[in-house]
Design a protein around this motif. Structure first.
Motif, PDB file in Angstrom:
ATOM      1  N   TYR A   8     -11.085   5.265   1.924  1.00  0.00           N
ATOM      2  CA  TYR A   8     -11.799   4.390   2.844  1.00  0.00           C
ATOM      3  C   TYR A   8     -13.057   5.092   3.346  1.00  0.00           C
ATOM      4  CZ  TYR A   8      -7.526   1.552   3.273  1.00  0.00           C
ATOM      5  OH  TYR A   8      -6.445   0.756   3.033  1.00  0.00           O
ATOM      6  N   LYS A  66       0.816  -1.223   0.000  1.00  0.00           N
ATOM      7  CA  LYS A  66       0.000   0.000   0.000  1.00  0.00           C
ATOM      8  C   LYS A  66       0.842   1.262   0.000  1.00  0.00           C
ATOM      9  CE  LYS A  66      -3.721  -2.285   2.398  1.00  0.00           C
ATOM     10  NZ  LYS A  66      -4.299  -2.551   3.696  1.00  0.00           N
ATOM     11  N   ALA A 123      -4.305   7.140   3.198  1.00  0.00           N
ATOM     12  CA  ALA A 123      -5.698   6.991   2.805  1.00  0.00           C
ATOM     13  C   ALA A 123      -6.488   8.223   3.174  1.00  0.00           C
ATOM     14  CB  ALA A 123      -6.305   5.769   3.487  1.00  0.00           C
ATOM     15  N   GLU A 158       1.367   3.432   4.070  1.00  0.00           N
ATOM     16  CA  GLU A 158      -0.008   3.474   3.587  1.00  0.00           C
ATOM     17  C   GLU A 158      -0.524   4.888   3.758  1.00  0.00           C
ATOM     18  OE1 GLU A 158      -4.385   1.515   4.514  1.00  0.00           O
ATOM     19  OE2 GLU A 158      -2.679   0.855   5.703  1.00  0.00           O
ATOM     20  N   PHE A 209      -5.415   5.380  -0.876  1.00  0.00           N
ATOM     21  CA  PHE A 209      -6.685   4.668  -0.831  1.00  0.00           C
ATOM     22  C   PHE A 209      -7.806   5.596  -0.386  1.00  0.00           C
ATOM     23  CE2 PHE A 209      -3.763   1.281  -0.958  1.00  0.00           C
ATOM     24  CZ  PHE A 209      -4.439   0.157  -1.386  1.00  0.00           C
TER      25      PHE A 209
END
Lengths: 335, 248
Positions: B42, B35, B159, B157, B40
């Protein structure tokens, strides 16, 4: 979605590897090569089966309605509006603490007539060598009422196979591990039970650090147009947290008892001091009376909502333990 | 459900936001989800509908420090379901995992200054995720990249997380107040609300204590008189206490 997936295959024979999350090394099923994993290896994760079904959860909440200092008509007037199972993530550290704590304990000495005769020091040297478990919620606590696990055992099931909502981890692995090590250090120090510490050296050796997905039922219920909640431990099968309406009758009963008991204790203290029986006992009785008054007042003032579990609250229900906490805050008198 | 293609057989494999390793349901081969190079989206589900959210508000309004009967007298005239955006960054800083939660929009809403992601079942927000028409999605104003380039360490990561809130405005005695309820766990945030005084509670507690301290000393002088006075006073304290707890 971009290209974010990487196949995991054996670098020497190309066979597909099965990697457990959290594993540091893996051995290939085909050519027996031992492979060291690099990068973010994740964390070892276990999940417990939920042993409580919906009917039992409803029954548990209705039983809980009857217990404690909650509104007397809660069992008839409280209506469950929502009930659903879910999984909560917890960091779990199992660590061994080893070391020494040195210090002393102070004891009051009395002479043959029972009069106080100074303080005696007893020196102590305690070894700590045992394992401790520490758990903490791996996401924001919100309003669920659970921050720590009450239980570490359950029937382990493969993770990520359930259709049940699973709360995601949103806190840092490293922060949790460091917090866990500090907490184990504290627990080890307390377990040595040395009143005044002069020297301590305790090493904490982490043995296992993992994520536990723990099953709970979240229940919302209505009482007089207000929505309260209760959280049920899905392994132990009992209510571990929640909010509930209180009852003015209990608030007043506790207040009456507290002011009567506190007032009489204070009177006894004045009597003991004035008649010269014992000044110390007299002061102790007066302080005890005031502590009882404060503890019962707090419940009287804030007992219109009863709170259980790991929730920040003004007052969580009346108990002598609470009175003890107040007294130690006031100056170290233990009830 | 969001899917990725299996690296071996090309079949679609469903992934969850928390997963690091997934197994292809067709050919059983395992994959690692990296990631670090993607952003991302979410989203968390709404767990409270309007009725429940109003009930949670009434429960909060009945609290011991809020004005008495606030739960009954507060008139909610606005209740808006919204998705509020925050950025979540997981970074590797010198071998330590650090999680940063940063605002994606500047706001003065109560409870939103101390940023957090409420507990909930985080889902991947893509074209499969349907948001009901009546829910407002607040668009991020601040750019993820602005943060991304200034944070320490290496990315693991990143998001954009949309979490559900109920924004409410209520009227109490001609004054307008607002409150935010996290629609995932039911936590209530408020900066300002009508409060209640503790004076009557104090009076009952202190009066009872002082009276009984005096009676105790009277009983030492004359036991009978002291006991009679105590007996007469208990119901009075209890009755007053009950009235105060119920009405005040």
């Amino acid at each position: 979605m971009g290209d974010i997936s990487l196949g995991i295959s054996c670098p020497s024979c190309g066979g597909a590897l099965k990697v457990e999350e959290g594993a540091k090394s893996v051995s290939c099923n085909y050519c027996n090569a031992l492979i060291w994993l690099e990068g973010d290896e994740g964390i070892h994760t276990i999940m417990f089966a939920n042993m409580v079904d919906r009917n039992k959860a409803i029954w548990l909440v209705q039983e809980w309605f009857r217990k404690g200092l909650k509104a007397r008509d809660l069992k008839t007037a409280g209506a469950i509006t929502e009930i659903f199972p879910l999984y909560l993530p917890f960091w779990r550290l199992n660590a061994r603490a080893a070391g020494w704590v040195c210090g002393y304990r102070e004891r009051q000495k009395y002479d043959s007539q029972g009069r106080p005769a100074g303080v005696e020091r007893e020196y102590m040297e305690r070894m700590v060598f045992r394992d401790f478990d520490w758990t903490y919620l791996a996401c924001d606590p919100g309003d669920i009422g659970v921050k720590r696990l009450r239980n570490l055992y359950g029937q382990v099931i493969p993770a990520n196979v359930t259709e049940v909502p699973t709360f995601e981890v949103t806190t840092s692995k490293t922060d949790a591990l460091n917090m866990g090590i500090q907490n184990v250090q504290q627990m080890a120090l307390q377990s040595a039970n040395v009143q005044h510490i002069t020297f301590q050296k305790i090493h904490v050796i982490p043995r296992q650090f993992m994520l536990v997905y723990y099953p709970v039922w979240l229940v919302r219920y209505k009482y007089q147009e207000r929505v309260y909640f209760a959280t049920i431990d899905g392994v132990l099968g009992k209510v571990i947290a929640g909010r509930a309406p209180g009852d003015p009758l209990y608030q007043s009963l506790i207040m009456t008892g507290g002011s009567v008991g506190g007032g009489l204790a204070a009177a006894a203290g004045v009597y003991l001091a004035l008649t010269g029986i014992s000044d110390e006992l007299g002061i102790l009785a007066i302080v005890g009376g005031v502590v009882l008054l404060i503890a019962s007042y707090l419940f009287f003032r804030h007992g219109s909502e009863v709170v259980e579990g790991d929730i920040e609250a003004k007052y969580k229900g009346f108990s002598l333990k609470k009175a003890g906490e107040i007294s130690s805050a006031m100056g170290g008198l233990k009830i | 459900m969001a899917t990725i293609k299996c690296t071996k057989c090309g079949a679609p494999v469903e992934i969850e936001p928390g997963a690091k390793f997934v197994k292809c349901t067709y050919c059983d081969s395992q994959m690692y989800i990296d990631k670090s190079g993607a952003g991302f989206f979410y989203i968390l589900d709404f767990k409270l509908d309007e009725t429940s959210a109003t009930g949670v508000f009434r429960r909060w309004a009945a609290g011991s420090v809020m004005a008495k009967n606030l739960d009954k007298e507060a008139k909610i005239f606005k209740a808006i379901p919204q998705y509020f955006p925050v950025y979540m960054f997981k970074r590797d800083v010198d071998g330590r995992e650090v999680v940063y939660v940063e605002p994606a929009k500047s706001t003065s809403l109560p409870g939103m200054h101390s940023l957090k992601i409420p507990p909930g079942d985080i889902k991947i927000f893509d074209q499969h995720y349907k948001i009901p028409q009546h829910i407002q999605v607040i668009q991020p104003e601040l750019d993820m990249l602005a943060y991304f380039n200034s944070l320490p360490g290496k990315p693991k990561e990143q998001a954009l997380v949309y979490f559900p809130i109920w924004y409410m405005e209520y009227n109490y005695q001609g004054q307008i107040y607002n409150v935010v309820i996290d629609a995932s766990s039911g936590e209530v945030f408020a900066d300002r609300f009508p409060t209640r005084g503790s004076a009557p509670y104090m009076v009952v507690a202190v009066a009872g204590f002082v009276l009984y301290a005096i009676y105790g000393l009277v009983a030492w002088w004359n036991l009978m008189v002291g006991l009679i006075a105590m007996g007469i006073t208990v119901p009075v304290i209890f009755g007053t206490g009950y009235l105060v707890a119920k009405k005040w």
